[in-house]
Design an enzyme around this catalytic site. Sequence first.
Site, short mmCIF file in Angstrom:
data_model
loop_
_atom_site.label_atom_id
_atom_site.label_comp_id
_atom_site.label_asym_id
_atom_site.label_seq_id
_atom_site.Cartn_x
_atom_site.Cartn_y
_atom_site.Cartn_z
N TYR A 159 6.38 -3.29 4.23
CA TYR A 159 7.48 -3.73 5.43
C TYR A 159 8.06 -5.04 4.81
CZ TYR A 159 3.58 -1.83 8.43
OH TYR A 159 2.60 -0.93 8.76
N HIS A 209 8.62 -4.38 11.82
CA HIS A 209 7.59 -5.23 11.60
C HIS A 209 8.15 -6.93 11.94
CE1 HIS A 209 3.47 -6.57 10.31
NE2 HIS A 209 3.22 -5.32 10.35
MG MG Z 1 3.76 -1.79 13.54
#
Ligand code: MG
Length: 401
Positions: A159, A209
Amino acid sequence: MSTCVTITNIRAILTQPAGSRLIVVRIDTSEPGLYGLGCATFTQRPLPVKVAVEEYLKPLLVGREVDRIEDLWQLSWVNSYWRNGPVLNNAISGVDMALWDIKGKRAGMPVYDLLGGRCREAVALYRHADGSCPEEVEENVRRWMAEGYHYIRVQMGGYGGRAGSMHTPEGAQPGAYFDDLAYARSVPRLLEHIRGTIGFEVELLHDVHERLRPIDALQLAKAVEPYGLFFLEDALAPEDVEYFETIRSQCATPLAMGELFNNPREWMPLITGRLIDFVRMHISQMGGLTPARKVAACAELHNVRTAWHGPGDVSPVGHVCNLHLDLASPNFGIQEWAGLSDAEREVFPGCPEVRGGFAYVSDRPGFGIDLDEAAAARCPCKSFVDTWTQSRLPDGTLVRP
Ligand code: MG
């Protein structure tokens, strides 16, 4: 069938068969051998959930009728006066799912039948393909495709796409560093590569995210539009959801949101305002199956689909709850699936079977899953401080993970 089966005991069982600390609630009843299981997993703070279950919900609920799921949910929700927080919602979820499991066992039906019956034979899953460069992500996408998966979430460098070299100040604090703007620029390049090499025979998803500022998230949502994402996940943080209207007005990239939500006021405006396309709350975090089935129905009326959160920090009991709701929801979209290890399957007999990109649940009464407490005890929870949540920008600023 006896008309008055009551709750005799409620326990929160902690175990860590794989990477995540899991919490499962077991409710025993006045009928010998009849019990239910529910997921109460708040992996970062398991002990407060255990206390909430055993010191507060147990004394409140022992002696009450197991059949009154809705009334007991409402009772548990308001009993603390202050409500909608992650600790208490997870505690209530553990009890709530366990009562649905018990009701299914009493009725002789799987939970999906209590919810109206199957809308489909199995549940389509999406898997996560990561890599340090587009070619490595492509390789991992092809690996999942070879196993039969048709929906794949693509990420590069985790992320926020951690960059290899970063210009940081002297004395920068330890943390999970990422470069938000470099990340945002890398995503269209990744999708261009995947579409150019693999084409459109697979559905692609991507999770921001909540790593971007709203204006950068808007640019990204527009830039990825030509690549036909199945959805773009958490393009905004819960604190920024008003910006969804701006994104919506400028592009048609499908939007999914919800894993951090606790409170009905967080998801209701997004559903009724038609500002997102998929709700993906963490079912234990929102308080269990009782509120989740209502959200599924509300979303259906607004033509919004479901994509319930299904990462590694959901217990197999929670995953099975997701799957039963998926089976019974006409507006099911897709189910996140992190996979289950052999150790988790040993602790939780009756885990779903996965074949060809679909999950199949047992048709046994209730959720059809069990907990082997001796096996769970062999995998005690470890004590540690989470470090992945210490995310920092290149200049050292701590930001949302
Ligand atoms: Mg997620």
